[in-house]
Write a protein that holds these residues in place. Structure first.
Motif, PDB file in Angstrom:
ATOM      1  N   UNK A  92      11.708   0.650   5.090  1.00 52.65           N
ATOM      2  CA  UNK A  92      11.818  -0.268   3.958  1.00 52.65           C
ATOM      3  C   UNK A  92      12.573   0.484   2.870  1.00 52.65           C
ATOM      4  N   UNK A  93      13.633  -0.103   2.353  1.00 57.15           N
ATOM      5  CA  UNK A  93      14.406   0.517   1.267  1.00 57.15           C
ATOM      6  C   UNK A  93      13.864   0.033  -0.061  1.00 57.15           C
ATOM      7  N   UNK A  94      13.636   0.981  -0.961  1.00 56.77           N
ATOM      8  CA  UNK A  94      13.181   0.689  -2.313  1.00 56.77           C
ATOM      9  C   UNK A  94      14.253   1.130  -3.299  1.00 56.77           C
ATOM     10  N   UNK A  95      14.587   0.243  -4.222  1.00 60.02           N
ATOM     11  CA  UNK A  95      15.494   0.584  -5.308  1.00 60.02           C
ATOM     12  C   UNK A  95      14.716   0.553  -6.618  1.00 60.02           C
ATOM     13  N   UNK A  96      15.225   1.253  -7.618  1.00 64.16           N
ATOM     14  CA  UNK A  96      14.631   1.230  -8.941  1.00 64.16           C
ATOM     15  C   UNK A  96      14.812  -0.156  -9.530  1.00 64.16           C
ATOM     16  N   UNK A  97      13.713  -0.781  -9.966  1.00 67.98           N
ATOM     17  CA  UNK A  97      13.801  -2.110 -10.553  1.00 67.98           C
ATOM     18  C   UNK A  97      14.726  -2.073 -11.771  1.00 67.98           C
ATOM     19  N   UNK A 130      16.580   5.861  -5.235  1.00 69.01           N
ATOM     20  CA  UNK A 130      16.330   5.021  -4.066  1.00 69.01           C
ATOM     21  C   UNK A 130      15.331   5.790  -3.209  1.00 69.01           C
ATOM     22  N   UNK A 131      14.421   5.089  -2.544  1.00 70.28           N
ATOM     23  CA  UNK A 131      13.487   5.746  -1.628  1.00 70.28           C
ATOM     24  C   UNK A 131      13.409   4.924  -0.346  1.00 70.28           C
ATOM     25  N   UNK A 132      13.177   5.582   0.749  1.00 68.39           N
ATOM     26  CA  UNK A 132      13.005   4.921   2.045  1.00 68.39           C
ATOM     27  C   UNK A 132      11.574   5.169   2.511  1.00 68.39           C
ATOM     28  N   UNK A 133      10.859   4.105   2.820  1.00 68.79           N
ATOM     29  CA  UNK A 133       9.521   4.209   3.401  1.00 68.79           C
ATOM     30  C   UNK A 133       9.670   4.176   4.913  1.00 68.79           C
ATOM     31  N   UNK A 134       9.010   5.085   5.608  1.00 70.30           N
ATOM     32  CA  UNK A 134       9.051   5.119   7.070  1.00 70.30           C
ATOM     33  C   UNK A 134       7.716   4.636   7.628  1.00 70.30           C
ATOM     34  N   UNK A 135       7.771   3.770   8.638  1.00 69.78           N
ATOM     35  CA  UNK A 135       6.586   3.223   9.290  1.00 69.78           C
ATOM     36  C   UNK A 135       6.690   3.490  10.781  1.00 69.78           C
ATOM     37  N   UNK A 136       5.716   4.208  11.320  1.00 67.15           N
ATOM     38  CA  UNK A 136       5.644   4.525  12.740  1.00 67.15           C
ATOM     39  C   UNK A 136       4.672   3.545  13.378  1.00 67.15           C
ATOM     40  N   UNK A 137       5.179   2.682  14.240  1.00 74.29           N
ATOM     41  CA  UNK A 137       4.363   1.625  14.858  1.00 74.29           C
ATOM     42  C   UNK A 137       3.597   0.833  13.790  1.00 74.29           C
ATOM     43  N   UNK A 152       2.601   1.639  10.887  1.00 78.01           N
ATOM     44  CA  UNK A 152       1.717   2.411  10.009  1.00 78.01           C
ATOM     45  C   UNK A 152       2.586   3.270   9.099  1.00 78.01           C
ATOM     46  N   UNK A 153       2.256   3.264   7.800  1.00 73.47           N
ATOM     47  CA  UNK A 153       3.047   4.054   6.864  1.00 73.47           C
ATOM     48  C   UNK A 153       2.974   5.525   7.251  1.00 73.47           C
ATOM     49  N   UNK A 154       4.157   6.158   7.391  1.00 73.85           N
ATOM     50  CA  UNK A 154       4.234   7.534   7.856  1.00 73.85           C
ATOM     51  C   UNK A 154       4.836   8.477   6.818  1.00 73.85           C
ATOM     52  N   UNK A 155       5.235   7.952   5.662  1.00 76.02           N
ATOM     53  CA  UNK A 155       5.781   8.808   4.621  1.00 76.02           C
ATOM     54  C   UNK A 155       7.191   8.434   4.234  1.00 76.02           C
ATOM     55  N   UNK A 174       0.818  -1.210   0.000  1.00 72.31           N
ATOM     56  CA  UNK A 174       0.000   0.000   0.000  1.00 72.31           C
ATOM     57  C   UNK A 174       0.851   1.259   0.000  1.00 72.31           C
ATOM     58  N   UNK A 175       1.931   1.245   0.774  1.00 73.39           N
ATOM     59  CA  UNK A 175       2.828   2.401   0.823  1.00 73.39           C
ATOM     60  C   UNK A 175       3.486   2.625  -0.537  1.00 73.39           C
ATOM     61  N   UNK A 176       3.918   1.548  -1.172  1.00 77.47           N
ATOM     62  CA  UNK A 176       4.548   1.669  -2.492  1.00 77.47           C
ATOM     63  C   UNK A 176       3.559   2.247  -3.500  1.00 77.47           C
ATOM     64  N   UNK A 177       2.313   1.799  -3.442  1.00 74.49           N
ATOM     65  CA  UNK A 177       1.293   2.316  -4.371  1.00 74.49           C
ATOM     66  C   UNK A 177       1.011   3.805  -4.137  1.00 74.49           C
ATOM     67  N   UNK A 178       1.267   4.309  -2.936  1.00 76.28           N
ATOM     68  CA  UNK A 178       0.936   5.697  -2.617  1.00 76.28           C
ATOM     69  C   UNK A 178       2.024   6.693  -3.003  1.00 76.28           C
ATOM     70  N   UNK A 179       3.183   6.221  -3.434  1.00 79.16           N
ATOM     71  CA  UNK A 179       4.255   7.140  -3.833  1.00 79.16           C
ATOM     72  C   UNK A 179       4.495   7.026  -5.337  1.00 79.16           C
TER      73      UNK A 179
END
Length: 166
Positions: free
Chosen positions: A76-81, A89-96, A98-101, A46-51
Protein backbone atom coordinates in the motif's frame (compact mmCIF):
# COMPACT_ATOMS: atom_id res chain seq x y z
CA UNK A 1 -21.26 -14.66 -32.89
CA UNK A 2 -20.72 -11.10 -31.57
CA UNK A 3 -23.42 -11.39 -28.88
CA UNK A 4 -21.81 -14.35 -27.04
CA UNK A 5 -18.40 -12.64 -27.10
CA UNK A 6 -19.86 -9.39 -25.74
CA UNK A 7 -21.71 -11.30 -23.03
CA UNK A 8 -18.53 -13.17 -22.10
CA UNK A 9 -16.56 -9.90 -21.90
CA UNK A 10 -19.26 -8.29 -19.74
CA UNK A 11 -19.33 -11.33 -17.44
CA UNK A 12 -15.56 -11.21 -17.00
CA UNK A 13 -15.66 -7.47 -16.27
CA UNK A 14 -18.45 -7.93 -13.72
CA UNK A 15 -16.59 -10.76 -11.99
CA UNK A 16 -13.44 -8.66 -11.76
CA UNK A 17 -15.30 -5.71 -10.24
CA UNK A 18 -17.08 -7.93 -7.70
CA UNK A 19 -13.76 -9.45 -6.65
CA UNK A 20 -12.48 -5.98 -5.74
CA UNK A 21 -9.24 -6.34 -7.63
CA UNK A 22 -6.16 -4.20 -7.14
CA UNK A 23 -3.60 -3.68 -9.87
CA UNK A 24 0.09 -4.22 -9.26
CA UNK A 25 2.49 -1.50 -10.32
CA UNK A 26 4.26 -1.71 -13.64
CA UNK A 27 7.39 -0.17 -15.02
CA UNK A 28 10.92 -1.10 -15.97
CA UNK A 29 10.98 -3.75 -13.27
CA UNK A 30 7.32 -4.70 -13.63
CA UNK A 31 5.41 -7.42 -15.35
CA UNK A 32 1.86 -7.40 -16.67
CA UNK A 33 -0.51 -5.88 -14.09
CA UNK A 34 -1.91 -8.47 -11.69
CA UNK A 35 -5.36 -8.33 -10.11
CA UNK A 36 -5.21 -9.18 -6.40
CA UNK A 37 -8.04 -9.18 -3.85
CA UNK A 38 -8.12 -5.95 -1.87
CA UNK A 39 -6.60 -5.90 1.58
CA UNK A 40 -9.12 -5.51 4.42
CA UNK A 41 -9.47 -1.81 5.27
CA UNK A 42 -9.08 -2.46 9.02
CA UNK A 43 -5.64 -3.99 8.40
CA UNK A 44 -4.55 -1.00 6.33
CA UNK A 45 -5.86 1.41 9.00
CA UNK A 46 -4.09 -0.56 11.76
CA UNK A 47 -0.81 -0.51 9.84
CA UNK A 48 -1.06 3.24 9.30
CA UNK A 49 -1.69 3.78 13.03
CA UNK A 50 1.43 1.73 13.86
CA UNK A 51 3.89 3.93 11.93
CA UNK A 52 4.96 7.51 12.50
CA UNK A 53 3.13 10.22 10.54
CA UNK A 54 5.09 11.92 7.75
CA UNK A 55 5.23 15.17 9.76
CA UNK A 56 3.79 16.17 13.14
CA UNK A 57 0.03 16.67 12.80
CA UNK A 58 -0.06 15.59 9.14
CA UNK A 59 -1.67 12.24 8.25
CA UNK A 60 -0.80 9.72 5.59
CA UNK A 61 -3.14 9.26 2.58
CA UNK A 62 -3.48 5.95 0.68
CA UNK A 63 -2.69 6.58 -3.00
CA UNK A 64 -2.08 3.11 -4.41
CA UNK A 65 -1.94 -0.60 -3.73
CA UNK A 66 -1.06 -3.82 -5.47
CA UNK A 67 0.71 -7.11 -5.07
CA UNK A 68 3.26 -9.60 -6.29
CA UNK A 69 2.42 -11.80 -9.26
CA UNK A 70 0.99 -14.43 -6.89
CA UNK A 71 -0.62 -11.88 -4.52
CA UNK A 72 1.27 -13.17 -1.46
CA UNK A 73 3.20 -9.92 -0.95
CA UNK A 74 0.90 -6.91 -1.07
CA UNK A 75 1.79 -3.23 -0.78
CA UNK A 76 0.00 0.00 0.00
CA UNK A 77 1.51 3.36 -0.99
CA UNK A 78 1.06 6.24 1.43
CA UNK A 79 1.62 9.86 0.47
CA UNK A 80 1.74 12.88 2.76
CA UNK A 81 -1.75 14.36 2.92
CA UNK A 82 -1.73 17.63 0.92
CA UNK A 83 1.99 17.13 0.28
CA UNK A 84 4.12 18.04 -2.68
CA UNK A 85 6.24 15.90 -5.00
CA UNK A 86 9.11 16.06 -2.53
CA UNK A 87 7.02 15.16 0.56
CA UNK A 88 7.55 11.82 2.33
CA UNK A 89 6.13 8.63 0.83
CA UNK A 90 5.93 5.29 2.65
CA UNK A 91 5.17 1.77 1.45
CA UNK A 92 3.35 -0.68 3.73
CA UNK A 93 4.22 -4.34 3.12
CA UNK A 94 1.70 -7.12 3.79
CA UNK A 95 2.76 -10.78 3.81
CA UNK A 96 -0.30 -12.96 3.15
CA UNK A 97 -2.51 -9.96 4.10
CA UNK A 98 -0.74 -9.46 7.47
CA UNK A 99 1.11 -6.20 8.03
CA UNK A 100 4.83 -6.99 7.84
CA UNK A 101 6.40 -3.53 8.11
CA UNK A 102 7.87 -0.88 5.85
CA UNK A 103 10.95 -0.98 3.60
CA UNK A 104 12.62 1.86 5.54
CA UNK A 105 11.94 3.17 9.07
CA UNK A 106 10.65 6.54 7.85
CA UNK A 107 9.19 7.69 4.58
CA UNK A 108 11.27 9.28 1.85
CA UNK A 109 10.20 11.36 -1.12
CA UNK A 110 10.18 9.88 -4.62
CA UNK A 111 9.57 6.26 -3.53
CA UNK A 112 7.35 4.01 -5.65
CA UNK A 113 6.57 0.37 -6.37
CA UNK A 114 7.53 -0.37 -9.96
CA UNK A 115 6.36 -3.96 -10.33
CA UNK A 116 6.64 -7.64 -9.58
CA UNK A 117 8.72 -10.16 -11.47
CA UNK A 118 8.21 -13.22 -9.33
CA UNK A 119 6.06 -14.92 -6.72
CA UNK A 120 6.20 -13.16 -3.35
CA UNK A 121 8.39 -10.40 -4.78
CA UNK A 122 7.94 -6.69 -5.53
CA UNK A 123 10.40 -4.04 -6.67
CA UNK A 124 10.53 -0.65 -4.96
CA UNK A 125 12.28 2.27 -6.66
CA UNK A 126 14.01 4.68 -4.31
CA UNK A 127 15.10 8.08 -5.61
CA UNK A 128 17.00 10.84 -3.83
CA UNK A 129 18.34 14.30 -4.48
CA UNK A 130 21.98 14.78 -5.39
CA UNK A 131 23.96 17.84 -4.28
CA UNK A 132 23.01 20.00 -7.31
CA UNK A 133 19.53 18.61 -8.03
CA UNK A 134 16.42 20.74 -8.22
CA UNK A 135 13.92 19.82 -5.48
CA UNK A 136 11.69 17.87 -7.88
CA UNK A 137 14.38 16.27 -10.04
CA UNK A 138 16.27 13.58 -8.11
CA UNK A 139 19.28 12.11 -9.91
CA UNK A 140 19.92 9.24 -7.47
CA UNK A 141 17.93 6.06 -8.10
CA UNK A 142 17.98 2.38 -7.12
CA UNK A 143 15.54 -0.51 -7.54
CA UNK A 144 15.34 -2.85 -4.56
CA UNK A 145 13.54 -6.19 -4.74
CA UNK A 146 11.67 -7.33 -1.63
CA UNK A 147 10.82 -11.01 -1.15
CA UNK A 148 8.54 -12.86 1.26
CA UNK A 149 10.45 -15.36 3.37
CA UNK A 150 9.12 -18.36 5.30
CA UNK A 151 8.58 -17.48 8.95
CA UNK A 152 10.13 -14.01 8.70
CA UNK A 153 9.04 -10.63 7.34
CA UNK A 154 9.72 -9.72 3.71
CA UNK A 155 13.32 -8.68 3.24
CA UNK A 156 15.30 -6.79 0.63
CA UNK A 157 17.22 -8.90 -1.87
CA UNK A 158 19.28 -5.88 -2.95
CA UNK A 159 21.02 -3.28 -0.80
CA UNK A 160 18.89 -0.34 0.33
CA UNK A 161 20.79 2.82 -0.61
CA UNK A 162 22.30 4.67 2.37
CA UNK A 163 20.64 7.88 1.14
CA UNK A 164 17.18 6.46 2.04
CA UNK A 165 17.98 3.77 4.60
CA UNK A 166 17.27 6.12 7.57
Amino acid sequence: MRKPLIALALSAAAAASVAGSVVAGTGAAGATPIACPELPQDRIDGAIRSIAPPMPGVPWRVTGMGGSVDCTLNWVRLDTDRGTGSSPVQILLFDHKKFAGTPTPKGDAFTSVVGSNGPGQITIRFKWLGPNDANAAPSGSADVRFQTMPQSPPRPLDPIPAQVAD
